[in-house]
Design an enzyme around this catalytic site. Structure first.
Site, PDB file in Angstrom:
ATOM      1  N   GLY A  72      -1.034   6.337 -11.026  1.00  0.00           N
ATOM      2  CA  GLY A  72      -2.380   6.261 -11.567  1.00  0.00           C
ATOM      3  C   GLY A  72      -3.339   7.191 -10.834  1.00  0.00           C
ATOM      4  CB  THR A  73      -3.648   7.970  -7.222  1.00  0.00           C
ATOM      5  OG1 THR A  73      -3.819   6.596  -6.851  1.00  0.00           O
ATOM      6  CG2 THR A  73      -4.504   8.850  -6.338  1.00  0.00           C
ATOM      7  CG  ASN A 152      -9.429  -2.442  -9.025  1.00  0.00           C
ATOM      8  OD1 ASN A 152     -10.361  -1.818  -9.531  1.00  0.00           O
ATOM      9  ND2 ASN A 152      -9.233  -2.471  -7.720  1.00  0.00           N
ATOM     10  CD  GLN A 180      -5.546  -3.619 -12.499  1.00  0.00           C
ATOM     11  OE1 GLN A 180      -4.940  -4.494 -13.115  1.00  0.00           O
ATOM     12  NE2 GLN A 180      -5.194  -3.252 -11.277  1.00  0.00           N
ATOM     13  CB  SER A 200      -0.458   3.032 -12.621  1.00  0.00           C
ATOM     14  OG  SER A 200       0.486   2.859 -11.583  1.00  0.00           O
ATOM     15  N   GLY A 201       2.618   2.947 -13.982  1.00  0.00           N
ATOM     16  CA  GLY A 201       3.792   2.136 -14.301  1.00  0.00           C
ATOM     17  C   GLY A 201       3.860   0.819 -13.546  1.00  0.00           C
ATOM     18  CG  HIS A 202       2.652   0.299  -9.234  1.00  0.00           C
ATOM     19  ND1 HIS A 202       1.979  -0.650  -8.504  1.00  0.00           N
ATOM     20  CD2 HIS A 202       1.915   1.428  -9.144  1.00  0.00           C
ATOM     21  CE1 HIS A 202       0.897  -0.101  -7.969  1.00  0.00           C
ATOM     22  NE2 HIS A 202       0.831   1.160  -8.339  1.00  0.00           N
ATOM     23  CB  THR A 238      12.462  18.042 -11.519  1.00  0.00           C
ATOM     24  OG1 THR A 238      12.760  19.405 -11.207  1.00  0.00           O
ATOM     25  CG2 THR A 238      13.629  17.417 -12.254  1.00  0.00           C
ATOM     26  CB  CYS A 326      -7.027   0.536  -1.840  1.00  0.00           C
ATOM     27  SG  CYS A 326      -6.084   0.468  -3.351  1.00  0.00           S
TER      28      CYS A 326
HETATM   29  C1  LIG Z   1      -3.793   0.495  -8.941  1.00  0.00           C
HETATM   30  C2  LIG Z   1      -4.930   1.233  -9.525  1.00  0.00           C
HETATM   31  C3  LIG Z   1      -4.998   2.645  -9.449  1.00  0.00           C
HETATM   32  C4  LIG Z   1      -3.993   3.457  -8.682  1.00  0.00           C
HETATM   33  O1  LIG Z   1      -2.734   3.502  -9.310  1.00  0.00           O
HETATM   34  P1  LIG Z   1      -1.479   3.984  -8.431  1.00  0.00           P
HETATM   35  O2  LIG Z   1      -0.381   4.095  -9.438  1.00  0.00           O
HETATM   36  O3  LIG Z   1      -1.240   2.926  -7.433  1.00  0.00           O
HETATM   37  O4  LIG Z   1      -1.843   5.285  -7.839  1.00  0.00           O
HETATM   38  C5  LIG Z   1      -6.069   3.259 -10.040  1.00  0.00           C
HETATM   39  N1  LIG Z   1      -7.003   2.569 -10.697  1.00  0.00           N
HETATM   40  C6  LIG Z   1      -6.975   1.236 -10.808  1.00  0.00           C
HETATM   41  C7  LIG Z   1      -8.052   0.533 -11.557  1.00  0.00           C
HETATM   42  C8  LIG Z   1      -5.940   0.511 -10.226  1.00  0.00           C
HETATM   43  O5  LIG Z   1      -5.917  -0.812 -10.322  1.00  0.00           O
END
Ligand SMILES: *Cc1c(COP(=O)(O)O)cnc(C)c1O
Length: 392
Positions: A72-73, A152, A180, A200-202, A238, A326
């Site tokens: 996501g970053t 978040n 989110q 973001s996947g996780h 890649t 964070c």
């Molecule tokens: C977790 C989060 C991110 C960062 O995503 P990562 O995949 O961990 O870099 C950015 N924005 C929000 C709102 C998030 O909750």
């Protein structure tokens, strides 16, 4: 130790078993490079395109509008960088005061180091965006307006479509950090005005290390990573094949589960929240309860330390958070709660519980059983607590 009760899904989620299953062949036998001439590697390219279609479908987008990133970053940085490089004469950036550091620190850096004029739009005590301030801030010098879809820490949802329309009135590019929101709220990008969207996947049951950026067809784009020709020359490197396959599968699951998220998960969250408010005195919700993610509750237990609550919950095998993962480790109260004007004694005592489709009734019961005792214990030793008892 018994299985943890996991209430920290806004920090990260478990990998869904179906997702793990889908990605394993790409860690074992299907390890070829998708850019290869040979069939062994080349066959993987078609699977990447399927994953792209699945993710696009979740967002109401075209597959060509999706590029895969590492997180996501990276998506946030790519979007903001692309916008300012696409509109180099414009020297103004608009964001909000409650963004994730992945947006906030990029904007701040551009202001400090590259002289951009930065407007951080405020929020009210419920965390709602000040739309009048946004309306007044955006002008013909604005390159990009970047606003999160859902917060978040509190789950508060911003009216991003309305904000995107405002940005377009002045020819600015609109980006949203939807990390989110994706999988929790219905999203139909084709119907709206949003130019770029990060995910973001996780945060949706895929593994860490994979993300995506939506770039609306026709939006000017300048790459962040240069090098090979991957991702139609928009993101070199890649392809992270196992992660991409995983994200495609996670997108399918999210589409299937979005109703469950908004009914069963929402009801679990509400039961947890109501139970805590009923059994713990001097507790209050932070956020806009009318427009909020279905999985998130942020509660302030006044006169005690959120961190202390988290440590005692941890001893019970319960994972929660004091807001942003964070900023854990710093004793500063959250910038989100500060922007909302939450009083000091409440901001310090805030705890975020974030649920997922894997959260069970039994886990909620575990929290409801231990929290009143934890709050009572901490109030007894709290200097603020004694103060209140004296003045009450
Ligand atoms: C977790 C989060 C991110 C960062 O995503 P990562 O995949 O961990 O870099 C950015 N924005 C929000 C709102 C998030 O909750």
């Amino acid at each position: 130790m018994a299985k943890v009760a996991y209430f920290d899904n806004n920090a990260t989620t478990c990998v869904a078993p179906e997702v793990m299953e889908a990605m394993l062949p790409y860690l074992r036998e299907l390890y070829g490079n998708p850019s290869s001439i040979h069939t062994f590697g080349g066959q993987v390219a078609a699977r990447i395109e399927e994953a792209r279609e699945r993710l696009a479908a979740l967002l109401g987008a075209e597959p060509q509008e999706i590029l895969f990133t590492s997180c996501g970053t990276e998506s946030d940085s790519t979007a903001i960088y692309s916008a300012i490089r696409s509109l180099p004469k414009r020297r103004h950036i608009i964001t909000s005061r409650v963004e994730h550091p992945a947006v906030q620190n990029v904007c701040q850096w551009l202001a400090d180091r590259e002289g951009y004029r930065l407007t951080e739009v405020g929020v009210d005590s419920h965390g709602r965006l000040d739309m009048d301030q946004l309306r007044q801030a955006v002008d013909d010098d604005t390159a990009v307006v970047t606003l999160m879809w859902a917060n978040n820490e509190t789950g508060t949802i911003f009216p991003v479509e309305e904000a995107a329309a405002l940005a377009h009135l002045h020819g600015a590019i609109f980006h949203t950090d939807a990390v989110q929101a994706v999988g929790k709220l219905p999203i139909d990008l084709a119907a709206g005005h949003i130019d770029m969207l990060s995910l973001s996947g996780h945060k949706l049951h895929a593994p860490k290390g994979i993300g995506a950026l939506y770039v609306r067809r026709g939006t000017r784009f300048v790459p962040f990573l240069r090098g090979g020709h991957q991702e139609s020359n928009r993101r070199a490197g890649t392809e992270a094949v196992p992660g991409i396959i995983a994200l495609g599968r996670a997108a399918d699951l999210a589409a299937e589960r979005i109703d469950d998220e908004n009914t069963r998960v929402r009801a679990l969250r509400d039961r947890l929240e109501k139970g805590l408010l009923a059994t713990c005195p001097d507790a209050r919700i932070n956020g806009d309860t009318a427009h909020r993610l279905p999985n998130t509750t942020n509660i302030s237990f006044e006169f005690i330390e959120g961190e202390a609550i988290l440590l005692l919950l941890d001893q019970e095998g319960i994972c929660a958070s004091s807001g942003s993962a964070c900023t854990t480790g710093s004793l500063e109260p959250s910038h989100v709660l500060r922007a909302m004007g939450v009083p000091f004694t409440a901001a310090h005592g805030s705890v975020r519980f974030s649920l997922s489709c894997y959260t069970t009734d039994a886990e909620v019961d575990r929290v409801l059983k231990v929290m009143p005792g934890i709050v009572r214990r901490l109030r007894e030793i709290s200097p603020f607590g004694r103060e209140t008892l004296r003045t009450a």
